[in-house]
Scaffold this active site. Structure first.
Site, PDB file in Angstrom:
ATOM      1  N   HIS A   1       0.207  -7.286   7.503  1.00 43.49           N
ATOM      2  CA  HIS A   1       0.360  -8.438   8.356  1.00 43.49           C
ATOM      3  C   HIS A   1       1.409  -8.605   9.524  1.00 43.49           C
ATOM      4  CE1 HIS A   1      -1.552 -10.855   4.485  1.00 43.49           C
ATOM      5  NE2 HIS A   1      -2.452 -10.546   5.520  1.00 43.49           N
TER       6      HIS A   1
ATOM      7  N   LYS B   1     -10.406 -18.269  -2.209  1.00 37.55           N
ATOM      8  CA  LYS B   1      -9.378 -17.662  -2.860  1.00 37.55           C
ATOM      9  C   LYS B   1      -8.325 -18.641  -3.627  1.00 37.55           C
ATOM     10  CE  LYS B   1      -8.714 -13.833   0.619  1.00 37.55           C
ATOM     11  NZ  LYS B   1      -7.779 -13.358   1.522  1.00 37.55           N
TER      12      LYS B   1
ATOM     13  N   ARG C   1      -9.371  -4.058   8.948  1.00 27.98           N
ATOM     14  CA  ARG C   1      -8.893  -2.824   8.079  1.00 27.98           C
ATOM     15  C   ARG C   1     -10.075  -1.845   7.776  1.00 27.98           C
ATOM     16  NH1 ARG C   1      -6.571  -6.394   3.250  1.00 27.98           N
ATOM     17  NH2 ARG C   1      -8.631  -7.298   4.034  1.00 27.98           N
TER      18      ARG C   1
ATOM     19  N   SER D   1      -3.019  -8.684   0.361  1.00 32.30           N
ATOM     20  CA  SER D   1      -2.284  -9.447  -0.490  1.00 32.30           C
ATOM     21  C   SER D   1      -2.718  -9.491  -1.869  1.00 32.30           C
ATOM     22  CB  SER D   1      -2.363 -10.983  -0.070  1.00 32.30           C
ATOM     23  OG  SER D   1      -1.556 -10.965   1.294  1.00 32.30           O
TER      24      SER D   1
END
Ligand code: PNS
Length: 166
Positions: free
Chosen positions: A17, A41, A90, A128
């Protein structure tokens, strides 16, 4: 003035990040990093805690502002009079989800453009969630997180592990 919003869960902010934030800060006059809610999440840190961790790791970037918002990204961007969303992309698996979010955000706010910065190769598979999982199983995560937040991260993970064992 060219402003971009970089939204995310940042639970917690990773070196991947931070790399995107630093690169975006070179492209725009101001970058607002906004901690948001991802309904899919279950966060480790609260919105305010994540904001405070982000403020610490971006303190060296004068044109980066950190904020938190619990509503829609498209509305937040409108409030900030910002037309550009920055996202990090990504490996292939990100594409479909990000494409969908970009379409939805544009439908909700037609002035909004989503701009994707490709992850540096060393952060290509970093997330994360993976860092949290490594932490829970006791792996060393110091290559993946900014050094300024390692103590808090380890403490939070320790609490979770103690809670599970109790
Ligand atoms: O880091 P993440 O979890 O991939 O970030 C996703 C996030 C928080 C940017 C996304 O869930 C989001 O935009 N949440 C705010 C609510 C919203 O606007 N949802 C509509 C887009 S589908």
């Amino acid at each position: 003035m060219k402003i971009a919003v970089y939204p995310g869960s940042f639970d917690p902010v990773t070196n991947g990040h931070l790399n995107i934030i630093e690169r975006a800060a070179r492209l725009f006059d101001e970058v607002i990093v906004c901690v948001m809610v991802n309904c899919e999440k279950k966060p480790l840190f609260t919105l305010e805690e994540r904001k405070s961790l982000l403020k610490r790791v971006t303190a060296h970037l004068p044109n980066v502002k950190v904020d938190a918002h619990a509503g829609l990204l498209a509305e937040y961007a409108k409030e900030q009079q910002c037309c550009t969303i920055i996202k990090g992309l990504r490996a292939g698996s990100d594409f479909e989800k990000e494409f969908q979010m970009a379409m939805i955000n544009r439908k909700l706010n037609p002035n909004l453009e989503s701009l994707f910065l490709t992850a540096e190769h060393q952060y290509m598979y970093l997330s994360s969630s993976a860092v949290k999982e490594m932490g829970v199983y006791g792996a060393d995560v110091s290559d993946f997180l900014p050094p300024e937040i390692l103590v808090e991260f380890r403490e939070r993970i320790r609490n979770i592990r103690n809670h599970k064992e109790a």
